[in-house]
Structure formats: structure tokens, C-alpha cells
Design a protein around this motif. Structure first.
Motif, PDB file in Angstrom:
ATOM      1  N   UNK A   1     -27.821  -6.789  33.666  1.00 46.21           N
ATOM      2  CA  UNK A   1     -26.549  -7.216  33.083  1.00 46.21           C
ATOM      3  C   UNK A   1     -25.447  -6.359  33.690  1.00 46.21           C
ATOM      4  N   UNK A   2     -24.429  -7.002  34.244  1.00 48.52           N
ATOM      5  CA  UNK A   2     -23.309  -6.291  34.861  1.00 48.52           C
ATOM      6  C   UNK A   2     -22.039  -6.633  34.100  1.00 48.52           C
ATOM      7  N   UNK A   3     -21.346  -5.600  33.642  1.00 48.91           N
ATOM      8  CA  UNK A   3     -20.070  -5.801  32.957  1.00 48.91           C
ATOM      9  C   UNK A   3     -18.940  -5.301  33.842  1.00 48.91           C
ATOM     10  N   UNK A   4     -17.953  -6.144  34.069  1.00 49.18           N
ATOM     11  CA  UNK A   4     -16.795  -5.752  34.867  1.00 49.18           C
ATOM     12  C   UNK A   4     -15.547  -5.859  33.992  1.00 49.18           C
ATOM     13  N   UNK A   5     -14.705  -4.821  34.075  1.00 52.35           N
ATOM     14  CA  UNK A   5     -13.564  -4.731  33.183  1.00 52.35           C
ATOM     15  C   UNK A   5     -12.286  -5.345  33.724  1.00 52.35           C
ATOM     16  N   UNK A   6     -11.317  -5.441  32.842  1.00 59.57           N
ATOM     17  CA  UNK A   6     -10.030  -6.027  33.188  1.00 59.57           C
ATOM     18  C   UNK A   6      -9.343  -5.271  34.312  1.00 59.57           C
ATOM     19  N   UNK A   7      -9.421  -3.941  34.290  1.00 55.08           N
ATOM     20  CA  UNK A   7      -8.730  -3.131  35.297  1.00 55.08           C
ATOM     21  C   UNK A   7      -9.268  -3.375  36.696  1.00 55.08           C
ATOM     22  N   UNK A   8     -10.524  -3.797  36.805  1.00 54.97           N
ATOM     23  CA  UNK A   8     -11.112  -4.095  38.112  1.00 54.97           C
ATOM     24  C   UNK A   8     -10.744  -5.494  38.591  1.00 54.97           C
ATOM     25  N   UNK A   9     -10.674  -6.432  37.660  1.00 56.54           N
ATOM     26  CA  UNK A   9     -10.498  -7.837  38.014  1.00 56.54           C
ATOM     27  C   UNK A   9      -9.041  -8.262  38.200  1.00 56.54           C
TER      28      UNK A   9
END
Length: 261
Positions: free
Chosen positions: A12-20
């Protein structure tokens, strides 16, 4: 090398708002394209990948002409409804270039206490993964207000990892992992490479070393790692800029902070 599980299959990979997103809230197309490529590469290697993606509210707010992230719950819900459409369109385009198709799953915290809903969700995940589809998960903000408590999907990602029986949870954020102190304020702060167990001392360090971006600081990520660890799931907290090192993270390289489940 880190004490990784001998066989890792489900991640499971979670990517945050600051990255996207960029600072103005507009989606970072270059980053999203690379994210799709990296996940497709992991799929090609035989891994099953579930993506927990933030940024729906930020992207929706930008699309609605808002000058800043909304503060009212209703405004956040409306922005999320707009942003989810934009995000899924981009993910569909991005993954299609590499021969894969995403599937959207919107969850609410209520499924944790509902046996039937839990089973339904698990069956959906299993069918999608069996057909080599990529589940993209977010909170169902349009009908739920738990997003604030989840902490920008950190806790949600741990819930998903527990739900699907993942082998590894990767939380991508805007720092290089957990530090001994806040690295933005203390140049002497050192990255902590390995955490064998989440103690009160570790939680105290996280309270002072969190990120100021997004809604999820380091404390919520430690909470997520703790929740995953209760089910024997290892967790890595790493910098979103290291998106090109996902394969190395799974392989046990010293990237970010590794929490043993």
C-alpha cells in the motif's frame, strides 16, 4: 539491509497532497506521471499495489477558483467532489500509457465496525488485484467528515493496509523520514533509519518533528505505522521526492524510516 519480510507481494502506497500538487493547488503533472510509471513498474515486477491518494480537496479548490484551501467542512466536501473527478481522469490517462487501469474506491471509517461492509470491501479489493487493476483509495469526503481525523489519509492508508492484509505500507511525505528533532529548525537533527518498536519516546519525537504541509504531520504517520504494525505490517516513511526509489525501498535499502511490524 533492513529486516524486511522474505517475501513481499502486496504493498500500500500513500502519497500526500504536498507531493501531488504545486503550492498554488494545481496538480503536479510531472510528478503524477512519474508516480504512474513507478507503480506500473512494480506491477510489472509482480507486486500488487494499492494507492491511497490525497489532493482531491486541493485540486478541486483550484478548479473551483478558490484562492486557498477551504476551511468549512461543506466547502471541503464540495471541493473533493470536483477534485476526485479530475484526479481519476489523470490517473486513468497516466496508467493507460503503461497498460494498466485504475479503479476508484472511496471509503469511510464506518466500515471498520461493520462486518458486512468490511467483507464487501475486502472482496472488491481482492477481485481488482486478481485482475491486475490498481485500486486508488480516498476518503468519501462527500458524505464523511472523518478526513480531518484521519490526518490527510495517513490513518486511512493504515486501515487499508490492515483491510487487505498488506505486507508493506509506504507513506510518502515531504521529509526524509522521522528525525531526532525538527530538521527545519534544528540542523543537527538526524534521520532515524530503523524503529524496531513504536514507544512513547518515538511518539514524543514525532510530535516535534512533523511537517507543516498538508493536514497530516509526522505524528499522524507514526499513528498509521503503529496501526499497521499491530497487524504485523511493516511501514516506511520516506520523502515523496524519492518516488523513483520505490523498488529500492521494497528491497530493503536505507531510505526514509523503517518501522518493523
Amino acid at each position: 539491509m533492513r529486516p524486511m519480510k522474505s517475501s513481499i507481494e502486496r504493498v500500500v502506497i500513500k502519497v500526500g497532497t504536498s507531493s501531488l500538487t504545486h503550492e498554488n493547488g494545481k496538480i503536479n503533472l510531472k510528478y503524477l506521471d512519474q508516480l504512474c510509471w513507478e507503480i506500473a513498474h512494480l506491477m510489472d515486477l509482480g507486486y500488487q499495489v494499492i494507492l491511497v491518494s490525497s489532493a482531491a480537496i486541493a485540486v478541486g479548490a483550484f478548479g473551483m477558483g478558490m484562492k486557498e484551501r477551504p476551511r468549512e467542512v461543506i466547502a471541503k466536501q464540495a471541493a473533493s467532489a470536483v477534485g476526485q473527478v479530475a484526479l481519476m481522469n489523470l490517473y486513468t490517462q497516466g496508467f493507460s500509457h503503461h497498460g494498466y487501469m485504475p479503479a476508484q474506491i472511496l471509503l469511510t471509517k464506518i466500515i471498520e465496525g461493520n462486518e458486512e461492509m468490511t467483507l464487501n470491501a475486502q472482496n472488491t479489493f481482492e477481485r481488482l488485484l486478481a485482475q491486475q487493476l490498481i485500486p486508488i483509495v480516498n476518503e468519501n469526503d462527500a458524505i464523511s467528515t472523518y478526513e480531518i481525523e484521519y490526518g490527510d489519509n495517513d490513518t486511512l492508508s493504515a486501515m487499508v493496509a490492515r483491510l487487505v492484509g498488506a505486507d508493506l505500507l509506504i507513506l510518502l511525505t515531504d521529509t526524509d523520514g522521522l528525525y531526532s528533532d525538527n530538521p527545519r529548525k534544528n540542523p543537527e537533527a538526524e534521520r532515524i533509519s530503523y524503529v524496531p518498536a513504536i514507544t512513547a519516546e518515538v511518539e514524543a519525537v514525532a510530535q516535534g518533528a512533523g511537517s507543516a504541509l498538508g493536514t497530516g504531520g509526522m505524528a499522524t504517520k507514526i499513528k498509521a505505522a503503529k496501526l499497521a504494525g499491530e497487524k504485523g505490517i511493516d511501514t516506511i516513511i520516506a520523502n515523496g521526492r524519492d518516488i523513483g526509489l520505490l523498488e529500492e525501498m521494497i528491497g530493503g535499502e536505507d531510505i526514509g524510516t523503517f518501522f518493523k511490524g
